[in-house]
Every structure is written in C-alpha cells, then in structure tokens.
Design a protein around this motif. Structure first.
Motif, mmCIF file in Angstrom:
data_model
loop_
_atom_site.group_PDB
_atom_site.id
_atom_site.type_symbol
_atom_site.label_atom_id
_atom_site.label_comp_id
_atom_site.label_asym_id
_atom_site.label_seq_id
_atom_site.Cartn_x
_atom_site.Cartn_y
_atom_site.Cartn_z
ATOM 1 N N MET A 8 -11.539 -13.112 -12.505
ATOM 2 C CA MET A 8 -11.416 -14.276 -13.346
ATOM 3 C C MET A 8 -11.686 -15.504 -12.492
ATOM 4 O O MET A 8 -11.159 -15.648 -11.406
ATOM 5 C CB MET A 8 -10.016 -14.315 -13.950
ATOM 6 C CG MET A 8 -9.754 -15.533 -14.799
ATOM 7 S SD MET A 8 -8.160 -15.514 -15.628
ATOM 8 C CE MET A 8 -8.524 -14.440 -16.986
ATOM 9 N N ALA A 9 -12.516 -16.379 -13.000
ATOM 10 C CA ALA A 9 -12.880 -17.599 -12.275
ATOM 11 C C ALA A 9 -11.712 -18.575 -12.279
ATOM 12 O O ALA A 9 -10.860 -18.550 -13.168
ATOM 13 C CB ALA A 9 -14.101 -18.228 -12.918
ATOM 14 N N ASP A 10 -11.682 -19.454 -11.291
ATOM 15 C CA ASP A 10 -10.598 -20.433 -11.180
ATOM 16 C C ASP A 10 -10.449 -21.313 -12.414
ATOM 17 O O ASP A 10 -9.320 -21.583 -12.825
ATOM 18 C CB ASP A 10 -10.768 -21.273 -9.915
ATOM 19 C CG ASP A 10 -10.370 -20.492 -8.671
ATOM 20 O OD1 ASP A 10 -9.643 -19.492 -8.803
ATOM 21 O OD2 ASP A 10 -10.775 -20.894 -7.573
ATOM 22 N N PRO A 11 -11.556 -21.774 -13.046
ATOM 23 C CA PRO A 11 -11.373 -22.575 -14.268
ATOM 24 C C PRO A 11 -10.680 -21.773 -15.373
ATOM 25 O O PRO A 11 -9.853 -22.308 -16.108
ATOM 26 C CB PRO A 11 -12.791 -22.961 -14.676
ATOM 27 C CG PRO A 11 -13.585 -22.878 -13.422
ATOM 28 C CD PRO A 11 -12.948 -21.772 -12.626
ATOM 29 N N ASP A 12 -10.999 -20.484 -15.474
ATOM 30 C CA ASP A 12 -10.337 -19.639 -16.463
ATOM 31 C C ASP A 12 -8.857 -19.488 -16.131
ATOM 32 O O ASP A 12 -8.001 -19.499 -17.026
ATOM 33 C CB ASP A 12 -10.985 -18.264 -16.519
ATOM 34 C CG ASP A 12 -12.405 -18.295 -17.055
ATOM 35 O OD1 ASP A 12 -12.733 -19.231 -17.808
ATOM 36 O OD2 ASP A 12 -13.177 -17.392 -16.714
ATOM 37 N N LEU A 13 -8.550 -19.338 -14.855
ATOM 38 C CA LEU A 13 -7.166 -19.223 -14.411
ATOM 39 C C LEU A 13 -6.413 -20.518 -14.704
ATOM 40 O O LEU A 13 -5.271 -20.488 -15.175
ATOM 41 C CB LEU A 13 -7.111 -18.883 -12.923
ATOM 42 C CG LEU A 13 -5.728 -18.669 -12.317
ATOM 43 C CD1 LEU A 13 -4.994 -17.537 -13.013
ATOM 44 C CD2 LEU A 13 -5.857 -18.372 -10.835
ATOM 45 N N ALA A 14 -7.062 -21.649 -14.448
ATOM 46 C CA ALA A 14 -6.433 -22.942 -14.730
ATOM 47 C C ALA A 14 -6.147 -23.081 -16.227
ATOM 48 O O ALA A 14 -5.079 -23.562 -16.621
ATOM 49 C CB ALA A 14 -7.327 -24.077 -14.242
#
Length: 84
Positions: free
Chosen positions: A1-7
């Motif tokens: 999961m990409a960081d923007p998705d995690l955010a």
C-alpha cells in the motif's frame, strides 16, 4: 500500500470509520509496525493492543532463545569445543 493510501486510511480511521480502523490494524500488523500499533492501542484500539502484545511476546521468546543458545554455546559454533 502506498503512503498516500496509508495516510487516507489513517485519516478515515481517525474520523471513526470502523472499517478503516480494522484495515489499518491489519496492515500495520502485517508490517509488524510496533510504533503504529502502539499508537492505535494507546488510542484505545483493543485489536491493536492484542496484536502488539502478541508481537512483543514473540520478540521476547526469540530473544530468550537466542540468549539461551549463546549461554550454552549451542548458538555459536566458536563456543563449542573442538571434536576430538
């Protein structure tokens, strides 16, 4: 999961999205992200606290096994006596 998705997942979880909370706990558990699990547990998430306890128990057991191997010489070939 990409960081923007995690955010996004963190933001949704912070806003009370129970589904997002569950997904976040599952994701950080898979990553063994103790810091994030601790943050979630401190915020009152019981699932995160349970996973955190399990991870720290596993780490303690591994550390004890490693220490026991060093103490007996079984974990370190250099500590064993040479064969006769």
């Amino acid at each position: 999961m990409a960081d923007p998705d995690l955010a996004d997942l963190r933001e949704r979880a912070a806003n009370g999205d129970r589904n997002a909370v569950d997904q976040l706990v599952e994701l950080v558990a898979e990553r063994a992200d103790v810091g994030e699990l601790r943050r979630l547990a401190d915020a009152g998430n019981r699932d995160a606290a349970d996973v955190l306890a399990e991870l720290t128990d596993q780490e303690d057991e591994a550390e004890e096994a490693s220490y026991a191997g060093r103490a007996t010489g079984k974990g370190c070939p250099a500590a064993r006596p040479a064969p006769a």
